[in-house]
Design a protein around this motif. Structure first.
Motif, PDB file in Angstrom:
ATOM      1  N   UNK A 134       0.807  -1.221   0.000  1.00 54.41           N
ATOM      2  CA  UNK A 134       0.000   0.000   0.000  1.00 54.41           C
ATOM      3  C   UNK A 134       0.845   1.279   0.000  1.00 54.41           C
ATOM      4  N   UNK A 135       1.825   1.387   0.921  1.00 57.65           N
ATOM      5  CA  UNK A 135       2.633   2.613   0.901  1.00 57.65           C
ATOM      6  C   UNK A 135       3.366   2.817  -0.422  1.00 57.65           C
ATOM      7  N   UNK A 136       3.785   1.720  -1.057  1.00 62.90           N
ATOM      8  CA  UNK A 136       4.495   1.854  -2.333  1.00 62.90           C
ATOM      9  C   UNK A 136       3.536   2.371  -3.409  1.00 62.90           C
ATOM     10  N   UNK A 137       2.331   1.753  -3.471  1.00 59.99           N
ATOM     11  CA  UNK A 137       1.346   2.190  -4.464  1.00 59.99           C
ATOM     12  C   UNK A 137       0.957   3.644  -4.217  1.00 59.99           C
ATOM     13  N   UNK A 138       0.816   4.006  -2.948  1.00 65.62           N
ATOM     14  CA  UNK A 138       0.445   5.378  -2.582  1.00 65.62           C
ATOM     15  C   UNK A 138       1.528   6.351  -3.021  1.00 65.62           C
ATOM     16  N   UNK A 139       2.783   5.993  -2.735  1.00 65.23           N
ATOM     17  CA  UNK A 139       3.902   6.839  -3.132  1.00 65.23           C
ATOM     18  C   UNK A 139       3.964   7.002  -4.641  1.00 65.23           C
ATOM     19  N   UNK A 140       3.691   5.892  -5.379  1.00 65.53           N
ATOM     20  CA  UNK A 140       3.719   5.963  -6.840  1.00 65.53           C
ATOM     21  C   UNK A 140       2.641   6.894  -7.361  1.00 65.53           C
ATOM     22  N   UNK A 141       1.445   6.802  -6.767  1.00 66.09           N
ATOM     23  CA  UNK A 141       0.321   7.617  -7.232  1.00 66.09           C
ATOM     24  C   UNK A 141       0.563   9.094  -6.955  1.00 66.09           C
ATOM     25  N   UNK A 142       1.384   9.377  -5.944  1.00 70.03           N
ATOM     26  CA  UNK A 142       1.643  10.776  -5.617  1.00 70.03           C
ATOM     27  C   UNK A 142       2.866  11.327  -6.339  1.00 70.03           C
ATOM     28  N   UNK A 150       1.666  -7.910  -7.910  1.00 65.92           N
ATOM     29  CA  UNK A 150       0.233  -8.183  -8.096  1.00 65.92           C
ATOM     30  C   UNK A 150      -0.621  -7.350  -7.147  1.00 65.92           C
ATOM     31  N   UNK A 151      -0.058  -6.976  -6.003  1.00 66.00           N
ATOM     32  CA  UNK A 151      -0.799  -6.166  -5.047  1.00 66.00           C
ATOM     33  C   UNK A 151      -0.628  -4.690  -5.369  1.00 66.00           C
ATOM     34  N   UNK A 152       0.593  -4.293  -5.732  1.00 64.04           N
ATOM     35  CA  UNK A 152       0.854  -2.866  -5.977  1.00 64.04           C
ATOM     36  C   UNK A 152       0.015  -2.361  -7.157  1.00 64.04           C
ATOM     37  N   UNK A 153      -0.006  -3.126  -8.266  1.00 68.72           N
ATOM     38  CA  UNK A 153      -0.595  -2.586  -9.493  1.00 68.72           C
ATOM     39  C   UNK A 153      -2.085  -2.235  -9.366  1.00 68.72           C
ATOM     40  N   UNK A 154      -2.956  -3.152  -8.861  1.00 65.45           N
ATOM     41  CA  UNK A 154      -4.368  -2.746  -8.748  1.00 65.45           C
ATOM     42  C   UNK A 154      -4.602  -1.599  -7.756  1.00 65.45           C
ATOM     43  N   UNK A 155      -3.834  -1.566  -6.670  1.00 68.67           N
ATOM     44  CA  UNK A 155      -4.018  -0.465  -5.707  1.00 68.67           C
ATOM     45  C   UNK A 155      -3.586   0.847  -6.347  1.00 68.67           C
ATOM     46  N   UNK A 156      -2.458   0.788  -7.064  1.00 70.32           N
ATOM     47  CA  UNK A 156      -1.980   1.987  -7.748  1.00 70.32           C
ATOM     48  C   UNK A 156      -3.020   2.472  -8.763  1.00 70.32           C
ATOM     49  N   UNK A 174     -11.044   4.439   1.594  1.00 64.69           N
ATOM     50  CA  UNK A 174     -12.291   3.798   1.111  1.00 64.69           C
ATOM     51  C   UNK A 174     -12.380   3.748  -0.412  1.00 64.69           C
ATOM     52  N   UNK A 175     -11.871   4.797  -1.089  1.00 61.10           N
ATOM     53  CA  UNK A 175     -11.958   4.802  -2.548  1.00 61.10           C
ATOM     54  C   UNK A 175     -10.963   3.839  -3.196  1.00 61.10           C
ATOM     55  N   UNK A 176      -9.960   3.420  -2.442  1.00 69.72           N
ATOM     56  CA  UNK A 176      -8.997   2.484  -3.031  1.00 69.72           C
ATOM     57  C   UNK A 176      -9.370   1.030  -2.751  1.00 69.72           C
ATOM     58  N   UNK A 177     -10.465   0.820  -2.005  1.00 68.06           N
ATOM     59  CA  UNK A 177     -10.805  -0.546  -1.597  1.00 68.06           C
ATOM     60  C   UNK A 177     -10.991  -1.528  -2.764  1.00 68.06           C
ATOM     61  N   UNK A 178     -11.629  -1.122  -3.883  1.00 70.16           N
ATOM     62  CA  UNK A 178     -11.710  -2.094  -4.995  1.00 70.16           C
ATOM     63  C   UNK A 178     -10.340  -2.610  -5.426  1.00 70.16           C
ATOM     64  N   UNK A 179      -9.355  -1.717  -5.479  1.00 68.94           N
ATOM     65  CA  UNK A 179      -8.000  -2.130  -5.840  1.00 68.94           C
ATOM     66  C   UNK A 179      -7.409  -3.057  -4.796  1.00 68.94           C
ATOM     67  N   UNK A 180      -7.673  -2.739  -3.512  1.00 62.97           N
ATOM     68  CA  UNK A 180      -7.161  -3.569  -2.421  1.00 62.97           C
ATOM     69  C   UNK A 180      -7.750  -4.974  -2.520  1.00 62.97           C
ATOM     70  N   UNK A 181      -9.060  -5.047  -2.783  1.00 62.05           N
ATOM     71  CA  UNK A 181      -9.712  -6.357  -2.868  1.00 62.05           C
ATOM     72  C   UNK A 181      -9.131  -7.153  -4.040  1.00 62.05           C
ATOM     73  N   UNK A 231      -6.230  -6.856  -5.447  1.00 62.85           N
ATOM     74  CA  UNK A 231      -4.862  -7.250  -5.111  1.00 62.85           C
ATOM     75  C   UNK A 231      -4.827  -8.425  -4.151  1.00 62.85           C
ATOM     76  N   UNK A 232      -5.716  -8.388  -3.144  1.00 60.95           N
ATOM     77  CA  UNK A 232      -5.733  -9.474  -2.157  1.00 60.95           C
ATOM     78  C   UNK A 232      -6.061 -10.808  -2.816  1.00 60.95           C
ATOM     79  N   UNK A 233      -7.035 -10.807  -3.735  1.00 58.76           N
ATOM     80  CA  UNK A 233      -7.360 -12.060  -4.418  1.00 58.76           C
ATOM     81  C   UNK A 233      -6.199 -12.524  -5.284  1.00 58.76           C
ATOM     82  N   UNK A 234      -5.558 -11.559  -5.962  1.00 57.79           N
ATOM     83  CA  UNK A 234      -4.461 -11.921  -6.866  1.00 57.79           C
ATOM     84  C   UNK A 234      -3.277 -12.513  -6.113  1.00 57.79           C
ATOM     85  N   UNK A 235      -3.169 -12.203  -4.809  1.00 59.52           N
ATOM     86  CA  UNK A 235      -2.107 -12.805  -4.008  1.00 59.52           C
ATOM     87  C   UNK A 235      -2.603 -14.092  -3.344  1.00 59.52           C
TER      88      UNK A 235
END
Lengths: 272, 298
Positions: B99-107, B179-185, B216-223, B225-229
């Motif tokens: 999550x922190x990596x995806x967040x940092x990338x998005x910013x 697999x987790x970073x990309x959907x969250x990003x 809350x708005x990133x939850x679809x990406x989190x979900x 990513x979780x399945x993909x892992x």
């Protein structure tokens, strides 16, 4: 999103990428270690690369792997593109749900199950296990990845272009060849690359369907690695990592240049 | 229906039927058969030459014995539970790292993002086996991590990480991180910055704006990513066999050993069938999540 780059973001990116890249970096550095003891540095040497090149078993496994990857990814690209076309364009037909299920299932299936299932099939068909069965298995699981990549491009494709070609007297095959294919070509190429890499990498499925005389490079690496870390494997890994790095970076540079050229062309067209 | 269309549909269809669906029917059949010391090592075998009688006697000999065997032997249900636990724990760990990596990338600024993206994808193209292997030299008793920690004086004797479940966690987090970073990003990148500004204007602190708006708005990406892992981690074979040692019981490894070491095909097939049944739940949930996302985007 707000672009407020903070120290927190810089730290998490640095740590994150360090985590992703340090293990491979250490592997690369220690492939040049003179010592047989992989965790003790004893000076720079390239002798492990020399030993690797003299290792017949590794070289022949690499050759088998490459052969399998080229053949299976090419067939998988043809089949996968056809499957993508069917999924996106063929409309309704009997058994469509089953078809799309069979496209998506291999992607999420654990490799041990796919491997076991295919092996049992080959045995009941009476096929001799070897390079041929590895190729069949690789085609099957990689074609699904190709069809996902290609169908995501086909979905966004403007169908009226094809219809225009048909109206202007093209046969459906000509229309596909001269209109559709050039447009979806980048997706087909990335599908091929993905299939090629997946096939190169595959260990588990090959392990199941390979015969005693056919060993792929990952199988060779796996059996060597089970005995522990060895500098020769480090050298081999370094070679593979460099090939992938050069490949990915040049692919991204080429696509960047293509996008830039396309933009320039569009600009020119607008000005005229 | 014209011939061309038929050919187009039938070629990939027939291929997948023959090489993907029929193999599973065979697995199912062998899972219902009995172990036998013969070639192939199970009975009954279908004898089509005996006609209808042959099929009938074949069907009557199939039973669920192997499944009750799986339920009665502690090895198997412990392996299923331990796989579920390892997959769940490592999914959570991967999320915490990603999550922190995806967040940092998005910013990050526009010009940096393609490079960061490539840096995340690059390891995915590198051999999975090599990436797992690279951790052996780091985690082992005389490995780099222990050498470093001993040198700094944080620990006085090497930590035993290699050949334990901890090493498996590290391996899974490392291998499946992209697999987790990309959907969250992807979810964070789409996020409308004015929403966060609005929240802050309305008196939210940065922290609460994150928890009330961004997360809350990133939850679809989190979900996603979780399945993909979680899904591939559950059936993982390479990571537990290279890093987990004999301490780690995972069902992928049990299946492999049942087949290759014990040569018990019926039990191996039954293990595969049960694993498949367990996987159907997360796979269906994942598909539904994806479907919902696609509809939301349209």
């Amino acid at each position: 999103m707000n672009r407020r780059f903070s120290w927190f973001n810089a730290t998490s990116l640095t740590l994150g990428f360090a985590f992703l890249y340090l293990p491979m970096l250490i592997l690369v550095i220690y492939s040049f270690n003179a010592s047989k003891l992989v965790t003790v540095w004893a000076g720079f040497s390239t002798k492990w690369y020399g030993e690797l090149l003299g290792n017949e078993a590794f070289l022949s496994a690499a050759w088998v792997t490459l052969k399998v990857a080229v053949i299976s990814s090419t067939v998988a690209t043809v089949l996968g593109t056809m499957a993508a076309y069917v999924l996106v364009r063929a409309g309704r037909f009997t058994g469509r749900t089953l078809f799309s299920g069979m496209i998506y299932a291999p992607i999420v299936m654990p490799e041990v199950i796919t491997g076991l299932a295919m092996l049992l099939l080959f045995i009941s068909l009476g096929l001799d296990r070897g390079v041929f069965t590895i190729i069949l298995a690789h085609i099957t699981f990689t074609m699904c990845f190709v069809s996902v990549v290609v169908s995501s491009r086909l979905v966004t494709f403007d169908r009226s272009l094809e219809e225009a070609a048909l109206d202007l007297g093209c046969t459906p095959f000509d229309a596909f060849k001269s209109v559709t294919l050039p447009i979806i070509a980048p997706a087909v190429i990335s599908g091929w690359l993905l299939a090629f890499t997946l096939s190169l990498d595959d260990l588990v499925i090959s392990q199941f369907v390979a015969g005693p005389s056919s060993t792929t490079l990952p199988m060779k690496i796996f059996s060597a690695v089970r005995l522990g870390v060895s500098p020769e494997i480090n050298a081999l890994s370094t070679i593979l990592i460099s090939i992938v790095t050069v490949g990915v970076i040049s692919a991204s540079l080429i696509s960047k240049r293509n996008i830039a050229r396309q933009r320039a062309d569009e600009q020119k067209a607008l000005q005229q | 229906m014209n011939l061309r269309r038929l050919f187009l549909i039938l070629t990939p269809y027939a291929w997948l039927l023959l090489f993907f669906l029929i193999p599973f029917v065979i697995v199912m059949k062998i899972a219902l058969s009995d172990y036998a010391i013969s070639i192939p090592p199970y009975t009954p075998t279908l004898d089509l030459s005996a006609g209808w009688e042959g099929i009938k006697s074949f069907l009557s000999e199939l039973d669920f014995e192997n499944f009750s065997f799986l339920a009665s032997d502690a090895l198997y249900y412990t392996a299923y539970f331990s796989s579920l636990k390892i997959a769940a724990v490592s999914t959570v760990l991967t999320l915490l790292v990603a999550y922190p990596i995806a967040y940092g990338m998005a910013q990050a600024s526009e010009e940096w993002r393609p490079t960061l993206m490539m840096l995340v994808i690059l390891p995915f193209w590198t051999s999975f086996l090599i990436r797992v292997y690279s951790w052996i030299g780091i985690l082992s008793n005389e490995g780099f991590l222990n050498q470093f920690l001993l040198w700094t004086g944080i620990i006085s004797e090497p930590l035993a990480i290699m050949n334990t479940q901890k090493a498996v966690y590290v391996g899974i987090v490392y291998s499946y991180l992209p697999f987790m970073i990309l959907p969250i990003y992807a979810a964070l990148e789409k996020l409308d910055g004015s929403l966060i500004e609005a929240a802050e204007d309305l008196g939210c602190s940065k922290m609460s704006a994150f928890w009330l708006v961004t997360f809350p708005l990133s939850i679809p990406g989190v979900i996603a990513g979780c399945f993909l892992v979680f899904i591939p981690a559950l059936g993982e074979f390479v990571i537990p066999s290279l890093l987990g040692g004999s301490d780690t019981l995972m069902i992928g490894k049990v299946l492999y050993e049942e087949f290759f070491s014990n040569r018990d095909w019926p039990v191996a097939s039954a293990v595969a069938v049960v694993l498949l049944l367990i996987l159907i739940i997360p796979i269906v949930l994942f598909q539904r999540n994806e479907q919902k996302q696609r509809e939301a985007n349209q």
